[in-house]
Design a protein around this motif. Structure first.
Motif, PDB file in Angstrom:
ATOM      1  N   ALA A  32       0.805  -1.216   0.000  1.00 30.09           N
ATOM      2  CA  ALA A  32       0.000   0.000   0.000  1.00 30.09           C
ATOM      3  C   ALA A  32       0.837   1.265   0.000  1.00 30.09           C
ATOM      4  CB  ALA A  32      -0.922   0.004   1.220  1.00 30.09           C
ATOM      5  N   VAL A  33       0.235   2.323  -0.538  1.00 28.73           N
ATOM      6  CA  VAL A  33       0.768   3.678  -0.420  1.00 28.73           C
ATOM      7  C   VAL A  33      -0.089   4.427   0.596  1.00 28.73           C
ATOM      8  CG1 VAL A  33       1.127   5.882  -1.590  1.00 28.73           C
ATOM      9  CG2 VAL A  33       1.646   3.745  -2.777  1.00 28.73           C
ATOM     10  N   PHE A  34       0.560   5.122   1.508  1.00 30.86           N
ATOM     11  CA  PHE A  34      -0.140   5.943   2.488  1.00 30.86           C
ATOM     12  C   PHE A  34       0.381   7.378   2.412  1.00 30.86           C
ATOM     13  CE2 PHE A  34      -1.513   2.017   4.192  1.00 30.86           C
ATOM     14  CZ  PHE A  34      -2.507   2.248   5.136  1.00 30.86           C
ATOM     15  N   VAL A  35      -0.432   8.299   2.877  1.00 29.11           N
ATOM     16  CA  VAL A  35       0.040   9.644   3.177  1.00 29.11           C
ATOM     17  C   VAL A  35       0.126   9.738   4.693  1.00 29.11           C
ATOM     18  CG1 VAL A  35      -0.448  12.104   3.089  1.00 29.11           C
ATOM     19  CG2 VAL A  35      -0.941  10.669   1.112  1.00 29.11           C
ATOM     20  N   ASP A  36       1.320   9.998   5.207  1.00 34.43           N
ATOM     21  CA  ASP A  36       1.526  10.106   6.651  1.00 34.43           C
ATOM     22  C   ASP A  36       1.358  11.559   7.083  1.00 34.43           C
ATOM     23  OD1 ASP A  36       2.127   7.467   6.498  1.00 34.43           O
ATOM     24  OD2 ASP A  36       4.260   7.673   6.924  1.00 34.43           O
ATOM     25  N   ILE A  37       0.455  11.789   8.023  1.00 33.90           N
ATOM     26  CA  ILE A  37       0.269  13.110   8.616  1.00 33.90           C
ATOM     27  C   ILE A  37       0.829  13.027  10.027  1.00 33.90           C
ATOM     28  CG2 ILE A  37      -1.388  14.913   9.200  1.00 33.90           C
ATOM     29  CD1 ILE A  37      -3.320  13.618   7.199  1.00 33.90           C
ATOM     30  N   ASN A  88      -9.310   7.084  -4.587  1.00 37.11           N
ATOM     31  CA  ASN A  88      -9.104   6.590  -3.219  1.00 37.11           C
ATOM     32  C   ASN A  88      -8.156   5.386  -3.172  1.00 37.11           C
ATOM     33  OD1 ASN A  88     -11.054   8.492  -2.168  1.00 37.11           O
ATOM     34  ND2 ASN A  88     -12.648   7.145  -2.993  1.00 37.11           N
ATOM     35  N   GLY A  89      -7.097   5.468  -3.958  1.00 37.95           N
ATOM     36  CA  GLY A  89      -6.159   4.354  -4.029  1.00 37.95           C
ATOM     37  C   GLY A  89      -5.131   4.325  -2.909  1.00 37.95           C
ATOM     38  N   MET A  90      -5.058   5.392  -2.120  1.00 37.24           N
ATOM     39  CA  MET A  90      -4.050   5.467  -1.054  1.00 37.24           C
ATOM     40  C   MET A  90      -4.701   5.545   0.317  1.00 37.24           C
ATOM     41  SD  MET A  90      -1.210   7.991  -2.859  1.00 37.24           S
ATOM     42  CE  MET A  90      -2.161   9.484  -2.580  1.00 37.24           C
ATOM     43  N   GLY A  91      -3.970   5.077   1.314  1.00 39.98           N
ATOM     44  CA  GLY A  91      -4.435   5.155   2.688  1.00 39.98           C
ATOM     45  C   GLY A  91      -3.883   6.388   3.386  1.00 39.98           C
ATOM     46  N   THR A  92      -4.297   6.569   4.642  1.00 38.52           N
ATOM     47  CA  THR A  92      -3.844   7.703   5.441  1.00 38.52           C
ATOM     48  C   THR A  92      -3.420   7.212   6.821  1.00 38.52           C
ATOM     49  OG1 THR A  92      -5.434   9.151   4.332  1.00 38.52           O
ATOM     50  CG2 THR A  92      -4.445   9.975   6.358  1.00 38.52           C
ATOM     51  N   TRP A  93      -2.296   7.723   7.291  1.00 36.73           N
ATOM     52  CA  TRP A  93      -1.825   7.409   8.644  1.00 36.73           C
ATOM     53  C   TRP A  93      -1.652   8.717   9.395  1.00 36.73           C
ATOM     54  CZ3 TRP A  93       3.432   7.173  11.060  1.00 36.73           C
ATOM     55  CH2 TRP A  93       3.410   6.483  12.282  1.00 36.73           C
ATOM     56  N   GLN A 142      -6.077   4.531   8.144  1.00 37.60           N
ATOM     57  CA  GLN A 142      -7.176   4.214   7.228  1.00 37.60           C
ATOM     58  C   GLN A 142      -6.580   3.483   6.030  1.00 37.60           C
ATOM     59  OE1 GLN A 142     -10.253   7.217   6.123  1.00 37.60           O
ATOM     60  NE2 GLN A 142      -9.579   6.825   4.020  1.00 37.60           N
ATOM     61  N   ARG A 143      -6.877   2.190   5.913  1.00 34.83           N
ATOM     62  CA  ARG A 143      -6.283   1.382   4.851  1.00 34.83           C
ATOM     63  C   ARG A 143      -7.030   1.561   3.530  1.00 34.83           C
ATOM     64  NH1 ARG A 143      -2.659  -2.409   5.803  1.00 34.83           N
ATOM     65  NH2 ARG A 143      -3.353  -3.679   4.038  1.00 34.83           N
TER      66      ARG A 143
END
Length: 327
Positions: free
Chosen positions: A13-18, A92-97, A113-114
């Motif tokens: 997976a690809v995530f965007v880390d905040i 919505n192909g990426m998740g969020t951390w 959020q996967r």
């Protein structure tokens, strides 16, 4: 001229880390002034960039958003010499951390959020044979160069959808490729123990090892953990495993061979995010290019140390020769 194009193939997976950092001592139940950073993340995305920073030219099988942010993720990977031609860009192909760190740089809390990873199965169904084929099976010519569409090994998140892992195992067995597993969520992965036996090496932390083997290892010393790991692998029929233990280092064992311990490097910690991913990248690269499991763990330890001294999720650039890797 023949060029090995795919190298190590990484799936996940690809995530965007905040990430939020306090300016002063972190107060868990109060307001904390500080700053917030948005960083490209995700276990596998980090791993593939770490491998690329060793100048090993990996391939990434992942999903990105069909947005400007998703395009930025792909462009960054390309700048680091990651082969992205098999990636898909979808809504919505990426998740969020979302993560908050305390004043010591340790993780204080997070929410993840996967994304939906099932499009990776479509990639494997459509292009799997092409990607994993033997060196003399698929050759195309690009700008005068013969591009050999083969891979050296595969690194995958073991908690991806079961259908993806099954297809991946089939392809690895078909083309005799080494398969290394990294953990994003062991609580999901533990439900597919039969498939975990197909991985040549699993890499996880001490807590995740406890989940896998239904035990509590939080108070174990490295010496105790090494002995436990060697015994557990034989009973579980898992070929090899590496377990990180934070500041205590890492232990490793093979079901029918070597076991040992590698101490952590003593460095000033700024942010531990991505250290485990860099460790996995180093271990996988070492094993792929002929190192013993002990030497591979040493490489992973060095890469992890290079990450925790900065706020970046990935290691800086190295030459493979610095780690004795001849790619």
């Amino acid at each position: 001229m023949a060029v090995n194009k795919n190298g190590i193939v990484v799936l996940g997976a690809v995530f965007v880390d905040i990430k939020g950092f306090p300016e002063d001592i972190y107060v868990p139940y109060g307001r904390n002034a500080g700053h917030v950073e948005y960083i490209h993340g995700g276990v596998s995305r980090n791993v593939v960039e770490d491998i690329a920073n060793l100048e090993l030219r990996p391939t990434f099988l992942g999903i990105a958003d069909n947005t400007a942010l998703g395009e930025d993720v792909v462009r960054k990977l390309q700048r680091h010499k990651v082969n992205t031609e098999y990636m898909k860009e979808i809504p919505n192909g990426m998740g969020t951390w979302l993560a908050v760190f305390d004043h010591n740089g340790d993780l204080a809390g997070s929410i993840s959020q996967r994304p939906n990873l099932m499009p990776i199965l479509d990639i494997l169904e459509e292009k799997g044979d092409e990607i994993f084929a033997e060196a003399d099976s698929v050759v195309v010519e690009v700008n005068g160069d013969e591009i050999i569409e083969n891979c050296d090994s595969i690194v995958a998140e073991i908690d991806m959808d079961k259908e993806i892992i099954k297809k991946l195992v089939q392809l690895c067995e078909k083309y005799d490729k080494k398969l290394y597993g990294v953990v994003s969520n062991m609580n999901i992965a533990v439900s597919r123990r039969d498939l975990l036996q197909k991985f040549d090496c699993l890499i996880c932390n001490q807590l995740e090892a406890g989940v896998l083997f239904s035990d509590d290892y939080s108070e174990k010393t490295p010496a105790e953990m090494e002995k436990i790991l060697a015994e557990r692998l034989k009973a579980a029929n898992v070929p090899a495993m590496v377990v990180t233990m934070g500041g205590d280092g890492a232990v490793y064992a093979e079901a029918d061979g070597e076991s040992g311990f590698c101490p952590a490097q003593k460095v000033q910690v700024k942010d531990t995010t991505g250290a485990g991913d860099a460790f996995c990248a180093g271990v996988s690269a070492g094993l792929t290019y002929g190192k013993t499991i002990g030497k591979a763990v040493e490489i992973g330890t060095r890469l992890a140390a290079s990450v925790i001294t900065s706020s970046e999720n990935v290691c800086p650039r190295f030459r493979p020769e610095e780690f004795g890797i001849e790619a």
